[in-house]
Design an enzyme around this catalytic site. Structure first.
Site, PDB file in Angstrom:
ATOM      1  N   PHE A  76     -16.046   2.682   7.119  1.00 46.08           N
ATOM      2  CA  PHE A  76     -14.633   2.868   6.775  1.00 46.08           C
ATOM      3  C   PHE A  76     -14.358   2.794   5.272  1.00 46.08           C
ATOM      4  O   PHE A  76     -13.219   2.957   4.841  1.00 46.08           O
ATOM      5  CB  PHE A  76     -13.763   1.835   7.513  1.00 46.08           C
ATOM      6  CG  PHE A  76     -14.171   0.401   7.271  1.00 46.08           C
ATOM      7  CD1 PHE A  76     -13.709  -0.301   6.168  1.00 46.08           C
ATOM      8  CD2 PHE A  76     -15.022  -0.242   8.161  1.00 46.08           C
ATOM      9  CE1 PHE A  76     -14.080  -1.615   5.946  1.00 46.08           C
ATOM     10  CE2 PHE A  76     -15.403  -1.566   7.949  1.00 46.08           C
ATOM     11  CZ  PHE A  76     -14.929  -2.250   6.834  1.00 46.08           C
ATOM     12  N   THR A 119      -4.355  -8.168  10.640  1.00 46.40           N
ATOM     13  CA  THR A 119      -4.729  -6.900  10.003  1.00 46.40           C
ATOM     14  C   THR A 119      -4.302  -5.701  10.837  1.00 46.40           C
ATOM     15  O   THR A 119      -3.795  -4.715  10.311  1.00 46.40           O
ATOM     16  CB  THR A 119      -6.257  -6.864   9.766  1.00 46.40           C
ATOM     17  OG1 THR A 119      -6.608  -7.978   8.947  1.00 46.40           O
ATOM     18  CG2 THR A 119      -6.680  -5.580   9.094  1.00 46.40           C
ATOM     19  N   LYS A 168       0.824  -1.201   0.000  1.00 43.79           N
ATOM     20  CA  LYS A 168       0.000   0.000   0.000  1.00 43.79           C
ATOM     21  C   LYS A 168       0.868   1.265   0.000  1.00 43.79           C
ATOM     22  O   LYS A 168       2.086   1.194   0.184  1.00 43.79           O
ATOM     23  CB  LYS A 168      -0.931  -0.038   1.211  1.00 43.79           C
ATOM     24  CG  LYS A 168      -1.919  -1.209   1.164  1.00 43.79           C
ATOM     25  CD  LYS A 168      -2.766  -1.248   2.423  1.00 43.79           C
ATOM     26  CE  LYS A 168      -3.719  -2.426   2.433  1.00 43.79           C
ATOM     27  NZ  LYS A 168      -4.514  -2.457   3.686  1.00 43.79           N
ATOM     28  N   ASN A 179      -1.639  -0.144   7.469  1.00 48.44           N
ATOM     29  CA  ASN A 179      -1.145  -1.489   7.770  1.00 48.44           C
ATOM     30  C   ASN A 179      -0.314  -2.116   6.651  1.00 48.44           C
ATOM     31  O   ASN A 179      -0.143  -3.323   6.594  1.00 48.44           O
ATOM     32  CB  ASN A 179      -2.285  -2.402   8.210  1.00 48.44           C
ATOM     33  CG  ASN A 179      -3.285  -2.692   7.115  1.00 48.44           C
ATOM     34  OD1 ASN A 179      -3.159  -2.224   5.988  1.00 48.44           O
ATOM     35  ND2 ASN A 179      -4.292  -3.476   7.439  1.00 48.44           N
ATOM     36  N   GLU A 201      -9.123 -11.088  -7.437  1.00 53.11           N
ATOM     37  CA  GLU A 201      -8.292  -9.897  -7.262  1.00 53.11           C
ATOM     38  C   GLU A 201      -7.141  -9.849  -8.262  1.00 53.11           C
ATOM     39  O   GLU A 201      -6.824  -8.783  -8.797  1.00 53.11           O
ATOM     40  CB  GLU A 201      -7.760  -9.839  -5.829  1.00 53.11           C
ATOM     41  CG  GLU A 201      -8.857  -9.599  -4.805  1.00 53.11           C
ATOM     42  CD  GLU A 201      -8.377  -9.703  -3.370  1.00 53.11           C
ATOM     43  OE1 GLU A 201      -7.224 -10.144  -3.131  1.00 53.11           O
ATOM     44  OE2 GLU A 201      -9.154  -9.336  -2.476  1.00 53.11           O
ATOM     45  N   HIS A 210      -1.836  -5.571   1.591  1.00 51.17           N
ATOM     46  CA  HIS A 210      -3.066  -6.346   1.402  1.00 51.17           C
ATOM     47  C   HIS A 210      -2.667  -7.728   0.910  1.00 51.17           C
ATOM     48  O   HIS A 210      -1.732  -7.866   0.119  1.00 51.17           O
ATOM     49  CB  HIS A 210      -3.968  -5.685   0.349  1.00 51.17           C
ATOM     50  CG  HIS A 210      -5.037  -6.612  -0.148  1.00 51.17           C
ATOM     51  ND1 HIS A 210      -6.221  -6.791   0.519  1.00 51.17           N
ATOM     52  CD2 HIS A 210      -5.072  -7.441  -1.228  1.00 51.17           C
ATOM     53  CE1 HIS A 210      -6.954  -7.681  -0.138  1.00 51.17           C
ATOM     54  NE2 HIS A 210      -6.275  -8.089  -1.200  1.00 51.17           N
ATOM     55  N   ARG A 265       3.554  -7.026   9.211  1.00 50.21           N
ATOM     56  CA  ARG A 265       2.853  -5.984   9.976  1.00 50.21           C
ATOM     57  C   ARG A 265       3.369  -5.893  11.408  1.00 50.21           C
ATOM     58  O   ARG A 265       3.425  -4.803  11.978  1.00 50.21           O
ATOM     59  CB  ARG A 265       1.351  -6.245   9.963  1.00 50.21           C
ATOM     60  CG  ARG A 265       0.713  -5.975   8.613  1.00 50.21           C
ATOM     61  CD  ARG A 265      -0.775  -6.211   8.667  1.00 50.21           C
ATOM     62  NE  ARG A 265      -1.429  -5.905   7.413  1.00 50.21           N
ATOM     63  CZ  ARG A 265      -2.403  -6.643   6.893  1.00 50.21           C
ATOM     64  NH1 ARG A 265      -2.841  -7.718   7.523  1.00 50.21           N
ATOM     65  NH2 ARG A 265      -2.955  -6.293   5.745  1.00 50.21           N
ATOM     66  N   ARG A 297      -0.629 -14.960   4.094  1.00 47.93           N
ATOM     67  CA  ARG A 297      -1.304 -14.330   5.233  1.00 47.93           C
ATOM     68  C   ARG A 297      -0.540 -14.546   6.543  1.00 47.93           C
ATOM     69  O   ARG A 297      -0.493 -13.662   7.389  1.00 47.93           O
ATOM     70  CB  ARG A 297      -2.751 -14.801   5.321  1.00 47.93           C
ATOM     71  CG  ARG A 297      -3.553 -14.245   4.123  1.00 47.93           C
ATOM     72  CD  ARG A 297      -5.018 -14.509   4.203  1.00 47.93           C
ATOM     73  NE  ARG A 297      -5.677 -13.803   5.276  1.00 47.93           N
ATOM     74  CZ  ARG A 297      -6.037 -12.524   5.252  1.00 47.93           C
ATOM     75  NH1 ARG A 297      -5.769 -11.783   4.195  1.00 47.93           N
ATOM     76  NH2 ARG A 297      -6.669 -11.983   6.270  1.00 47.93           N
ATOM     77  N   TYR A 315     -12.537  -2.972  -3.247  1.00 48.81           N
ATOM     78  CA  TYR A 315     -13.096  -2.908  -1.896  1.00 48.81           C
ATOM     79  C   TYR A 315     -14.622  -2.944  -1.888  1.00 48.81           C
ATOM     80  O   TYR A 315     -15.249  -2.625  -0.879  1.00 48.81           O
ATOM     81  CB  TYR A 315     -12.607  -1.641  -1.181  1.00 48.81           C
ATOM     82  CG  TYR A 315     -11.160  -1.685  -0.767  1.00 48.81           C
ATOM     83  CD1 TYR A 315     -10.666  -2.717   0.023  1.00 48.81           C
ATOM     84  CD2 TYR A 315     -10.275  -0.679  -1.153  1.00 48.81           C
ATOM     85  CE1 TYR A 315      -9.338  -2.755   0.415  1.00 48.81           C
ATOM     86  CE2 TYR A 315      -8.940  -0.705  -0.764  1.00 48.81           C
ATOM     87  CZ  TYR A 315      -8.481  -1.742   0.016  1.00 48.81           C
ATOM     88  OH  TYR A 315      -7.162  -1.775   0.410  1.00 48.81           O
TER      89      TYR A 315
END
Length: 149
Positions: free
Chosen positions: A57, A91, A9, A112, A126, A115, A102, A85, A49
Site C-alpha cells: 500500500f 484507522t 489529508k 480516512n 514527524e 493522520h 473518523r 488518537r 511514510y
C-alpha cells in the site's frame, strides 16, 4: 511535553472539513503550536511514510498524501498522543466509534481524513519533518490552568 503531528489529508481539505475537525481538537483543550496549509512533496511523503516502504500500500499512501493540499498541525501537551488518537478514532472509519472524527466523517480506510502521531517519539520526529523550530510558537494560555492540573 509530548508533541503530535496531525495532518488533515487531502480528502478532509477537499470536503471542507478543516473547521469542524479543528474545532473538535481545540475543544479537547489541545494547544496548537504550529499550523499551515501545505502541498506535500513526493520526497517528504517518502520520508513521512518511510516505515511502510516495500509494503503493497506504500505507493498508494504517497500518491494520496501528495494528491492535494493538506493542513498540517503540531500540538503539544500532557498525554497529547493519547488524547489526539482517541479523538481521531480507529484507522478504519468503518470501525471507528461514533463521536470520533473518523467515526463521524469517514467512510473508507483509503480516505480516512486525518493522520495523528502514534507515539511520543514519532510525534517529535514527524513534527520536525513538517515544521522548522522557527515555525513552532509556544505561548501560555490563561485557559491552560482549567484544562490540566
Amino acid at each position: 511535553m509530548e508533541k503530535s503531528l496531525i495532518i488533515l489529508k487531502p480528502d478532509a481539505v477537499q470536503r471542507g472539513l478543516i473547521g469542524p475537525i479543528l474545532t473538535r481538537l481545540e475543544a479537547r483543550g489541545l494547544k496548537f503550536i504550529g499550523i499551515k496549509l501545505s502541498q506535500v512533496s513526493s520526497e517528504l511523503a517518502h520520508k513521512h511514510y518511510g516505515v511502510h516502504e516495500g509494503k503493497p500500500f506504500f505507493a498508494g499512501l504517497v500518491s494520496y498524501i501528495t494528491s492535494g493540499p493538506v493542513l498540517v498541525v503540531a500540538v503539544e501537551g500532557k498525554d497529547v498522543i493519547e488524547i489526539v488518537r482517541s479523538t481521531v478514532g480507529a484507522t478504519n472509519p468503518v470501525k471507528a466509534a461514533p463521536g470520533t472524527i473518523r467515526g463521524d466523517f469517514g467512510v473508507n480506510i483509503g480516505r480516512n481524513l486525518i493522520h495523528a502521531s502514534d507515539s511520543p517519539e514519532n510525534g517529535d520526529h514527524e513534527v520536525a519533518l513538517f515544521f522548522s523550530s522557527e515555525e513552532l510558537i509556544r505561548s501560555e494560555r490563561s485557559v491552560d490552568q482549567w484544562i490540566t492540573e
